[in-house]
Design a protein around this motif. Sequence first.
Motif, PDB file in Angstrom:
ATOM      1  N   UNK A 154      -7.232  11.324  19.615  1.00 43.63           N
ATOM      2  CA  UNK A 154      -5.851  10.862  19.458  1.00 43.63           C
ATOM      3  C   UNK A 154      -5.249  11.224  18.108  1.00 43.63           C
ATOM      4  N   UNK A 155      -6.045  11.850  17.224  1.00 46.07           N
ATOM      5  CA  UNK A 155      -5.532  12.219  15.911  1.00 46.07           C
ATOM      6  C   UNK A 155      -5.418  11.055  14.948  1.00 46.07           C
ATOM      7  N   UNK A 156      -6.203   9.997  15.190  1.00 49.28           N
ATOM      8  CA  UNK A 156      -6.206   8.820  14.323  1.00 49.28           C
ATOM      9  C   UNK A 156      -7.390   8.907  13.369  1.00 49.28           C
ATOM     10  N   UNK A 157      -7.120   8.863  12.072  1.00 49.29           N
ATOM     11  CA  UNK A 157      -8.192   8.938  11.085  1.00 49.29           C
ATOM     12  C   UNK A 157      -9.056   7.682  11.147  1.00 49.29           C
ATOM     13  N   UNK A 158     -10.377   7.839  11.001  1.00 49.84           N
ATOM     14  CA  UNK A 158     -11.267   6.681  10.945  1.00 49.84           C
ATOM     15  C   UNK A 158     -11.950   6.632   9.578  1.00 49.84           C
ATOM     16  N   UNK A 159     -12.159   5.406   9.110  1.00 43.86           N
ATOM     17  CA  UNK A 159     -12.890   5.158   7.873  1.00 43.86           C
ATOM     18  C   UNK A 159     -13.917   4.075   8.165  1.00 43.86           C
ATOM     19  N   UNK A 160     -15.110   4.221   7.625  1.00 49.55           N
ATOM     20  CA  UNK A 160     -16.217   3.343   7.991  1.00 49.55           C
ATOM     21  C   UNK A 160     -16.568   2.360   6.880  1.00 49.55           C
TER      22      UNK A 160
END
Length: 422
Positions: A154-160
Motif C-alpha cells: 500500500x506504500x505505507x512506511x513501517x517503523x518497528x
Amino acid sequence: MENEGSAAAGKWRFAGNERLTLAGAVTVRGVLDTIKGNLNGNDARPVIPLGHGDPSDFPSFRTSSFAEDAVRAAVSSAKFNGYSSTIGIPAARSAVAEHLSKDLPYKLSPDDVFLTIGCTQALEAIVTVLARPGANLLLPSPGFPYYEARAGFSGLEVRHFDLIPEQDWEVDLASVEALADENTVAMVIINPGNPCGNVFKYEHLKKVVETARKLGILVISDEVYDHLTFGSNPFVPMGIFASITPIITVGSISKRWIVPGWRLGWIVTNDPDGILTKQGIVDSIKGFLNISSDPATFMQGAVPQILENTPPDFFQKIVSTLKETADICYERSKEIPCITCPSKPEGSMFVMMKLNLSLLEGINDDLDFCCKLAKEESVIVLPGFAVGRRNWLRVTFAIEPSSLDDGFLRIKAFCQRHAKKP
C-alpha cells in the motif's frame, strides 16, 4: 507479423506487480513454503507442523458442535443465499457488538462493527485506510509479518518498536516515542501475542494508550487470540482505554473457535468521543469494504448462534489443552542447550525461542536451521527472521501433546547431531 516481432523482442506492455511479488515473499505462508520444500520424501515418520497457526486438523482442537450446528442451520434456512451488505448483515453486527461489549465498561453499537473475511481482511482494510502519502505505521518487533507485507503493497512506511524479551515482551515505550514523528498515524498491539505468547498486563496497556494519546495517534489492537490465556495475566481488551485514545480492534472467530477456514472477522471502532468519525476513518473503512468482497452470508447468518450458544466448557477445554502444550514446549526447550525460551508463554498459540548458533556446527542462521531440521527430522518450525528476529524461532504449540513431545525429541536429536565438538 511486425507486431509479433515487436512482442517477441520483449516489448510487451504488461508485467507483474513487483510490490505483490515482494509482499508475498515475506509472509509466514511464503517462508513456510520454502521450509517445506526441504522435506525428505523418504522419511516414513509423520511431519510435525510447529510452524503454522492452524490446529484444526488435530482431534484435541475440534471446534464446538454448537458452532457446526449453527452453520448447518444457516445454510438450511435458505435465508442467507444472497448478497450481504458490504459492512455486514445487521443481526451479525449486533451479535458481535453484544459479544465484545461483555468485556467493556460501555456498550458497543452495531454501527461500531464492520464484518470482514477473517481478521486478514480486517488488517488489510485498516492498513489501506491509513496509507496516505508520507504516512508511517509503528509495528512491534517481533510481530506478525502480514502488516509489513500489506503496508509495503500500500506504500505505507513501517517503523518497528521493540518488545523486550526480558520483561515478558512488554513494549519498549521509549522506542515508540523515538520512532514517531508528525507523519505517524498509528501503532499496532497484538494481545495475546503472536509470535511471543505473551499477555499484556492492564497497567502496561494503559501506558501504551497514554503514549499513543501523547503522540496523537490511534491504536490498532489485534485481538484475534482474545481469551486464549492460561497464565497469571487475564486478557484485557484495549477498548477499555478508548476514552484515552481511539482504538480500532480487529478480531475473528478463527482462533478461539478453531475455525480459521470459516473466514469471519471484524473491525470494531472503540471511539466514545467520535474522533475516528471526525477524522474520516469510519467513512474510509466503509469505502474500502464497498470495493472489496464480503464474508460469506451464511457465515454471517450463523454468527449470532455461534457467539451466543457455544458452552463455556468448550473454551475451557481448548485453553486447558493449550496450557498443557505450552508447558511441554517450555520444559522441553530446557533440555536443548542451543535454544533458550526467555519467558513461559501465557497466551495465544506461539512462543519465541532464541538460537545460540555458537553451539552448533554447519548451521548458518535461523533459516538454515529450519531448512535442515525439515530435511533431517521432518519438523517444520518458522525461522525468527520471518517475524522480525533473526536467529530466533517461532514455535507453535497448538498441536496434539504427543506430537509436540515427538517434535521436541526430534529437535533435540537434530541439535545434538549438529552440536559443536568440544
